[in-house]
Structures are given as structure tokens and as C-alpha cells.
Design an enzyme around this catalytic site. Structure first.
Site: not given
Length: 320
Positions: A79, A82-83, A87, A236
Site C-alpha cells: 500500500i 518508501a525509501s 508496507v 518526522d
């Protein structure tokens, strides 16, 4: 603006370490003018997912059992990618809906190599540029390195989730997903599934349905508590890490990066906020000087005078 976009694109093309560096730099208004901050802030932590065969291998190795034995279901398509990881939705054997964050293969080795190059550049800038001597890029890079390597240990993130859930238990408009310790290791993190929409992706209709002011105040109060009361905070909170849930609350995600504040620093921050709030510009300047590090050529009296003027000028203004 074109140069700013080119910088953001170059950092994105260089891979996960430089993408994270770009996100960090997007918060440094002391280093970059507004067009650069805007371009870096729009860096999308959205990269090509790695194959499901790798996901299955990593999860099975981490848990010591076949993926099909550990989970009742596990969706192959992520879903989010990212880097540092991606997930997947899943369901535990007892029916509990979860998401599983899986770290990219060979990530630590790549980051260590990248950081060596970045550290050399920072040291060179500190030795040979005025900005480096004034700002101390090597210290910034060392802090970035520690934070990034901490983020690679998902057990630390699981502990951060537990701590922040306890800290914000009384904030009923804020949601922190609970981790599943038995299904979390250094390279995978399993946590409760939170259903919602990223704040930047809300439709116009959904925005009109929300009490945005109430949610903003709830988030602001939660951060004041984190920083001034508990001394640790979600470090973050870019728009991709803040969801509006289906029941109109705010969920804070991705707690790999948590800041910590010593009690003495908390005391100074409280004094600074009170001085600014009460319009005591020179007192605010004194606290700011105490918070910082004096460099060669610093004019304390000129700083106090300008700070007093700044605080007085903005004292009667609204946040808008």
C-alpha cells in the site's frame, strides 16, 4: 525555481540516503531560500517497490516461520513503498487487521557507503567555506547519520510507538497505532492497521466535512505535550505521515525518527515561549542566546535589540 526542482530531482535519483537528506534540508530555512524549501518539501518518498519474493524471504527469515503460517492473509501488493521500506496489509491468525513494514534488502550497507561520501563533503565544506565554518555541516551530518541508522532498527520504532501511545493517551483526537511485538524484529514492523487519508490527499468535499481548526489545535497541543512535558516527540511529521482517520481523528505514523529533549532544554524552551508570548523581547533574546552557540563576531547587544523589535512588532498579530 528550475534550479530548485533540479536539486530535488537529483537527490531523489541518488537513492534512499539522499532522499532522506533532501527531506531534512526542506526544514532548514536558515540554509535555503523559499523556492528550494518548497521543491525539497515536495520530494515524494514513493519509490519502486521491491519484489514480493524478497518480502516473503525477509519476513519468513525474521519470524522463523513461513509467511503463510504466521499470517491468515498477506497482500502481495504494497500500500506504500518508501525509501527505506514498504508496507503491506495483512491479517493475523486471530483475525486482527495489521500492516507490516518490511525493510529494503541490503539497505544498511548502501546507507553506510553513502554516508561516508556525505561526511567527506561536509568536512570539506567546513574547512573551506564561510557557510561551513558558521553552520558546522559536519555536526549536522553526524546527527543525520545517527538518526538514519536508528531508523533502520524497527525494534526501536516499535518501542517509540509504545512510548508515544502512553504519552498521548489523554489526547482523544490523536491516534498512534499499537505495535505487535511478537511480529516485529529489526527488519520488519507489524502494527495495527489505521484506516484514513493523508492530510495532503484529502478531497475538497472531505475537507469541508472536517473541523480543521479543531484538528490543528489537537495536533499542536499534542506536540506541546511531547516537547515540553514528556521530552520526546515524533520528529518526522510531514504530510505523508499524518492521516485523517475515518472517524475524524489524526493518526501519527512512521515513528522511526523520534527527537529527545533534556529537562534543562525543556526549561529554556518554556522560558522562551513565555517571553515571546508576553512580549518580553530582550528576555526572549537572552534565552535564545543561552540555547545557541556563540560564533566569532556575534554581537549580543545587536541581537537583543533586533529580537526585542521583532517580538514587539508581532505581539498583537494573529497566527493567520
Amino acid at each position: 525555481a528550475a534550479d530548485a526542482r533540479a536539486l530535488a530531482e537529483d537527490l531523489e535519483a541518488l537513492g534512499p540516503t539522499f532522499l532522506k537528506l533532501g527531506q531534512l534540508l526542506s526544514t532548514r530555512a536558515d540554509l535555503f531560500p523559499r523556492p528550494y524549501l518548497d521543491a525539497l518539501a515536495r520530494l515524494q518518498d514513493d519509490v519502486e517497490p521491491f519484489p514480493f519474493e524478497e518480502v516473503e524471504r525477509i519476513v519468513s527469515a525474521a519470524l522463523g516461520v513461513r509467511l503463510s503460517k504466521a499470517f491468515a492473509s498477506f497482500e502481495e501488493r504494497p500500500i506504500g513503498s518508501a525509501s527505506l521500506g514498504q508496507v503491506h496489509r495483512a491479517q493475523l491468525r486471530d483475525g486482527r487487521p495489521v500492516v507490516v513494514k518490511v525493510q529494503r534488502p541490503d539497505l544498511r550497507e548502501r546507507i553506510v557507503d553513502d554516508m561516508e561520501a556525505i561526511e567527506e563533503i561536509a568536512a570539506l565544506a567546513d574547512r573551506h567555506t564561510e557557510a561551513g565554518r558558521r553552520l558546522g555541516f559536519a555536526d549536522m551530518v553526524e546527527e543525520f547519520r545517527r538518526s538514519l541508522l536508528d531508523e533502520l532498527d524497527y525494534r526501536r520504532e516499535a518501542a517509540n510507538l509504545e512510548s508515544l501511545r502512553a504519552d498521548l493517551a489523554d489526547h482523544d483526537r490523536i491516534v498512534i497505532p499499537a505495535p505487535v511485538p511478537d511480529y516485529s524484529t529489526t527488519r520488519i514492523l507489524t502494527m495495527d492497521r489505521v484506516v484514513g487519508t493523508g492530510v495532503a490527499a484529502l478531497s475538497g468535499v472531505r475537507r469541508t466535512e472536517l473541523d480543521g481548526r479543531d484538528l490543528a489545535e489537537a495536533l499542536f497541543e499534542a506536540y506541546l505535550d511531547q516537547i515540553l512535558l514528556h521530552g520526546r516527540f515524533h520528529a518526522d511529521p510531514h504530510p505523508g505521515n499524518v492521516l485523517v482517520t475515518d472517524d475524524d481523528r489524526l493518526a501519527l505514523l512512521d515513528l522511526g525518527m523520534v527527537g529527545r529533549i533534556a529537562p534543562a532544554l525543556q526549561d529554556r524552551l518554556v522560558k522562551l515561549l513565555l517571553a515571546v508570548g508576553e512580549g518580553r523581547g530582550r528576555d526572549a533574546a537572552d534565552v535564545a542566546i543561552d540555547l545557541g552557540r556563540e560564533l566569532d563576531g556575534f554581537d549580543a547587544e545587536a541581537f537583543r535589540r533586533r529580537a526585542a523589535q521583532l517580538v514587539e512588532r508581532h505581539r498583537s498579530l494573529t497566527l493567520g
